[in-house]
Design a protein around this motif. Structure first.
Motif, PDB file in Angstrom:
ATOM      1  N   TYR A  79       0.819  -1.211   0.000  1.00  0.00           N
ATOM      2  CA  TYR A  79       0.000   0.000   0.000  1.00  0.00           C
ATOM      3  C   TYR A  79       0.853   1.260   0.000  1.00  0.00           C
ATOM      4  O   TYR A  79       0.450   2.298  -0.557  1.00  0.00           O
ATOM      5  CB  TYR A  79      -0.970  -0.017   1.188  1.00  0.00           C
ATOM      6  N   ILE A  80       2.048   1.210   0.591  1.00  0.00           N
ATOM      7  CA  ILE A  80       2.930   2.379   0.577  1.00  0.00           C
ATOM      8  C   ILE A  80       3.560   2.540  -0.807  1.00  0.00           C
ATOM      9  O   ILE A  80       3.671   3.661  -1.331  1.00  0.00           O
ATOM     10  CB  ILE A  80       4.002   2.258   1.673  1.00  0.00           C
ATOM     11  N   ALA A  83       1.052   4.065  -3.023  1.00  0.00           N
ATOM     12  CA  ALA A  83       0.923   5.503  -2.774  1.00  0.00           C
ATOM     13  C   ALA A  83       2.066   6.268  -3.429  1.00  0.00           C
ATOM     14  O   ALA A  83       1.859   7.348  -4.003  1.00  0.00           O
ATOM     15  CB  ALA A  83       0.890   5.775  -1.269  1.00  0.00           C
ATOM     16  N   SER A 256      -5.968   7.538   1.694  1.00  0.00           N
ATOM     17  CA  SER A 256      -4.693   8.227   1.492  1.00  0.00           C
ATOM     18  C   SER A 256      -4.096   7.768   0.173  1.00  0.00           C
ATOM     19  O   SER A 256      -3.212   6.899   0.142  1.00  0.00           O
ATOM     20  CB  SER A 256      -3.738   7.935   2.658  1.00  0.00           C
ATOM     21  N   ILE A 259       1.352   9.710  -1.236  1.00  0.00           N
ATOM     22  CA  ILE A 259       2.274   9.487  -0.127  1.00  0.00           C
ATOM     23  C   ILE A 259       2.221  10.594   0.930  1.00  0.00           C
ATOM     24  O   ILE A 259       2.382  10.296   2.120  1.00  0.00           O
ATOM     25  CB  ILE A 259       3.712   9.271  -0.670  1.00  0.00           C
ATOM     26  N   GLN A 262      -0.390   9.544   3.239  1.00  0.00           N
ATOM     27  CA  GLN A 262       0.045   8.382   4.003  1.00  0.00           C
ATOM     28  C   GLN A 262       0.917   8.807   5.180  1.00  0.00           C
ATOM     29  O   GLN A 262       0.798   8.262   6.285  1.00  0.00           O
ATOM     30  CB  GLN A 262       0.816   7.413   3.097  1.00  0.00           C
TER      31      GLN A 262
END
Length: 309
Positions: A79-80, A83, A256, A259, A262
């Motif tokens: 998920y990061i 992002a 989000s 980034i 996030q």
């Protein structure tokens, strides 16, 4: 016979000017010329160097205070990375669109009168709109094309057009693309206009005197000279969009997608248990990307300043 050479008379001081006392010379304190930049360096240290150092240290610090690489390993989660990918895509698309539209507008200004009303008005507006961001810009779009915006209501009530028939795209990636492009175009005008002003009319006259066509002039003279500043301005627009936060935070209330949001979630209420410094690790990734982009921008700027200076 002894010849006496008369001693030349000293230069008389100008009327009203008192001669300086003998033996006294004006001296300057060491470093006196640097006092004017002390506030600037203090600002850089307080709001750039120290926060960057805090981010770098925190990215390699564990919960117990010791050195760890777990925070950087957590940045590699899906998920990061998604992002980061959406942020890069958002920045790249808005940078390219803003560079093309802003470059065409800057060229239109160069062809106008240098001191004309059109150029003064557009450059002044570009300087204001390039800084018109954050919550204010988000509110402007909500009031204009939001669910109850006056353009949305007018199109729906008078023309029967519902711009949100396929979903409320303003609060998603398409909306961010539109809003980010809004402040990218005037920034491109400000950054690229000096490069266009550096193109001398004598170069085009020389090309025409040698029998060159307009296309040959642009392909062999103007475009090679303008390519480095254009690419440098595009990189600057990329960095500007990649680091933008307030506008996206005001528009996107849930989720989000990029980034910066996030990082907001990691630093506020959505901190993953055992990885409190994950937000700093993500911020370190942003610093690396922006530093690389700005290094490329500096290289292109040096090259264009050497050619157009």
């Amino acid at each position: 016979m002894t010849v006496v050479t008369p001693h030349p008379d000293p230069v008389a001081p100008a009327p009203g000017v008192r001669p300086a006392p003998a033996g006294r010379r004006r001296t300057s304190l060491p470093g006196r010329d640097l006092l004017g930049v002390v506030p600037f360096f203090a600002f850089i240290v307080l709001f750039l160097a120290i926060p960057t150092l805090v981010v770098v240290i925190g990215a390699f610090t564990g919960d117990s205070g010791g050195f760890t690489l777990d925070n950087l390993s957590a940045v590699g989660t899906s998920y990061i990375l998604e992002a980061f990918g959406r942020s890069i895509l958002l920045s790249a698309v808005t940078a390219l669109v803003g560079a093309v539209l802003g470059g065409l507008l800057a060229y239109a200004l160069v062809t106008a009168k240098p001191d004309g009303l059109l150029r003064r008005v557009v450059t002044s507006a570009a300087g204001v709109l390039a800084q018109f961001g954050g919550v204010t810009l988000a509110f402007a779009f909500l009031a204009t094309i939001g669910l109850s915006g006056f353009v949305t209501v007018f199109l729906r009530d008078h023309l029967g057009v519902d711009i949100y028939s396929q979903g409320v795209w303003l609060f998603e990636m398409p909306g961010l693309l539109l809003v980010y492009t809004y402040f990218q175009v005037p920034l491109m005008v400000i950054v690229f206009l000096p490069a266009l002003d550096g193109i001398r009319p004598q170069w085009r006259e020389a090309a025409e005197s040698l029998g060159g066509t307009t296309w040959q002039y642009w392909r062999m003279v103007a475009m090679p000279l303008l390519a480095p500043p254009f690419l440098g301005a595009t990189l600057l627009l990329f960095a500007n969009a990649f680091s933008a936060y307030a506008t996206a935070a005001a528009l996107v209330s849930q989720g989000s997608p990029i980034i910066p949001l996030q990082i907001r979630g990691a630093l506020t209420s959505e901190v993953i248990l055992g990885q409190q410094n994950l937000g700093k690790a993500m911020a370190l990734g942003m610093i690396v990307v922006v530093a690389l982009v700005m290094w490329l921008y500096a290289v292109l700027q040096r090259r264009s300043s050497r050619w157009l200076g």
